[in-house]
Scaffold this active site. Structure first.
Site, mmCIF file in Angstrom:
data_model
loop_
_atom_site.group_PDB
_atom_site.id
_atom_site.type_symbol
_atom_site.label_atom_id
_atom_site.label_comp_id
_atom_site.label_asym_id
_atom_site.label_seq_id
_atom_site.Cartn_x
_atom_site.Cartn_y
_atom_site.Cartn_z
ATOM 1 N N ASP A 228 4.501 -2.152 3.755
ATOM 2 C CA ASP A 228 3.568 -2.664 2.765
ATOM 3 C C ASP A 228 4.217 -2.429 1.395
ATOM 4 O OD1 ASP A 228 1.007 -3.545 1.699
ATOM 5 O OD2 ASP A 228 0.684 -1.450 1.170
ATOM 6 N N ASP A 230 2.164 -2.488 -2.303
ATOM 7 C CA ASP A 230 1.317 -1.873 -3.332
ATOM 8 C C ASP A 230 0.793 -0.515 -2.879
ATOM 9 O OD1 ASP A 230 1.117 -4.083 -5.357
ATOM 10 O OD2 ASP A 230 0.366 -5.154 -3.605
#
Length: 443
Positions: A228, A230
């Site tokens: 991922d 953020d």
């Protein structure tokens, strides 16, 4: 085929009872090692080293067919040797005001520990950190991890908590002399003010962390990694908080962490609709995104940076371990490009063209597994990858759910503000990517 049985690497009656309660296993085997010979300035590292030392001693004992003594279990040793059992070893160190505290060597040391935990009304909270090291062994493979829970004790109007009389009573009982840091949180004389974690973790059995490591040690060594972005690789989640809070305040609404936790990992359009509904904004999702992004984009362009351990882990995977990598972010392609402007060279080196964004999905964002399955497919080429050999790194509950639904391994790096009920499902849960021991995961 029968699933492996769990074997606790401890002769402690309390720990055996707790292990039986949570994992349904009576099997145990004791390790006789010199824990004082294993030292490290980091409590996180030292507890893992001691837990592994215990496991190695038990494995050696089982391999040599040494007889089970009064403090050992013949059935537990046999299960470890025959590959029918997963051995779980634990160690705990208490960290308080910079001092690492193991079991007290004398009653006087125990008294010093206990007096230091006293709290009086008006004083700042005195947090006591319980650092639990864990090692799981199965069929020649060792994996270690750690978990940290925190506790503070209540104060009393007269004389503060843990009075001299209470301390003498605790010493007389004796249990605190055999506990790291000298406290036994289940004793009624200890009046807990606040707990960050679980009581089981405070007392030395981090149930969720053990369960995750037990599952992980049965999975194949890692052959590829998905990330991922953020809040995991980049500090951009902090910027979302600032911008979303500002939009809410404009309309007299409140933005809380409970709302944020429900949005993390969702595709932009889905997250916007849910945000407007949860907060009760008098604008459309499209208007919300426009107002939010006007605040966000300048922040992304000037302050985006790697979070601790992220850059180092990416280059270790690329240059040292040669593990294929892909980026799977719920951000739109346009926003992903903006967020990575300041670290573009590193991102291109780490991922190349192996990136997939939230606006490129078929309308199914996390917790649907599509994004991770498609990211893995980018890395396959002519050789199929077993999803169970793919490690996903995530910070969001929705991302963890997506990885598990894809049948993958998952390591969660949660924000400190994330509530306990949103955690505990990942195979590994660590404070930052700095603590990922990738070398043992690829073996």
């Amino acid at each position: 085929k029968m699933p492996p049985r769990l074997v606790l690497g401890s002769a402690s009656k309390w720990r055996r009872g707790a292990f039986r309660k949570h994992f349904g296993s009576e099997l145990f085997a004791a390790a006789d090692i010199d824990e004082k010979a294993i030292r490290d300035p980091s409590a996180e590292t030292m507890t893992q080293l001691i837990a592994r030392g215990k496991a190695e001693a038990i494995v050696a004992r089982a391999a040599a067919d040494q007889p089970a003594e009064a403090n050992g279990s013949a059935e537990g040793l046999r299960a470890v040797k025959e590959g029918e059992g997963i051995l779980v070893c634990l160690d705990q160190i208490v960290r308080f005001e910079g001092e690492h505290r193991e079991k007290p060597e004398t009653p006087e040391v125990a008294k010093r520990f206990l007096r230091s935990y006293r709290a009086s009304e008006g004083e700042p909270v005195k947090w006591i950190e319980c650092v639990n090291g864990i090692c799981a062994y199965f069929r020649g493979r060792y994996l270690t991890s750690f978990e940290i829970s925190k506790v503070s004790f209540a104060y009393e109007p007269e004389g503060g908590s843990l009075s001299d009389a209470m301390i003498e009573a605790l010493i007389a009982k004796g249990e605190c002399l055999g506990s790291a840091g000298s406290f036994v949180v289940e004793d009624p004389l200890f009046k807990v003010r606040e707990l960050k974690g679980t009581e089981e973790s405070i007392t030395g059995l981090p149930v969720a962390a053990v369960r995750g490591l037990v599952a992980l040690v049965q999975m194949p060594p890692v052959t590829c990694c998905l990330f991922d972005m953020d809040g995991l690789l980049l500090n951009t989640e902090d910027m979302y908080t600032v911008a979303q809070k500002a939009v809410c305040e404009k309309y007299g609404k409140e933005f809380t962490w409970e709302v944020k936790a429900q949005l993390m990992g969702l595709p932009p359009q889905v997250a916007a609709q849910r945000f407007v509904d949860l907060v009760g904004l008098p604008i459309t999702p499209k208007e919300f995104l426009q107002q939010r992004d006007e605040l966000l984009i300048p922040l992304f362009k000037t302050t985006s940076k790697f979070l601790p351990g992220a850059r180092e882990l990416l280059y270790k995977l690329k240059d040292e371990l040669k593990v294929p990598r892909a980026l799977a972010t719920s951000s739109s392609r346009q926003l992903m490009q903006v967020k990575t402007e300041l670290v573009r060279e590193d991102f291109e080196a780490a991922f190349g063209t192996h990136t997939i964004c939230g606006d490129e999905l078929n309308g199914r964002g996390k917790p649907d597994p599509e994004i991770f399955l498609r990211a893995m497919a980018m890395l396959e080429g002519d050789n199929k990858i077993d999803p169970a050999a793919c490690m996903v790194f995530e910070d969001a509950p929705n991302g963890v759910e997506a990885a598990l639904a894809a049948g993958m391994q998952v390591c969660m790096i949660p924000d400190d503000n994330l509530s306990l009920d949103k955690r505990g499902k990942a195979h590994l849960e660590l404070p930052s990517l700095s603590w990922v021991l990738m070398e043992q995961l690829v073996k």
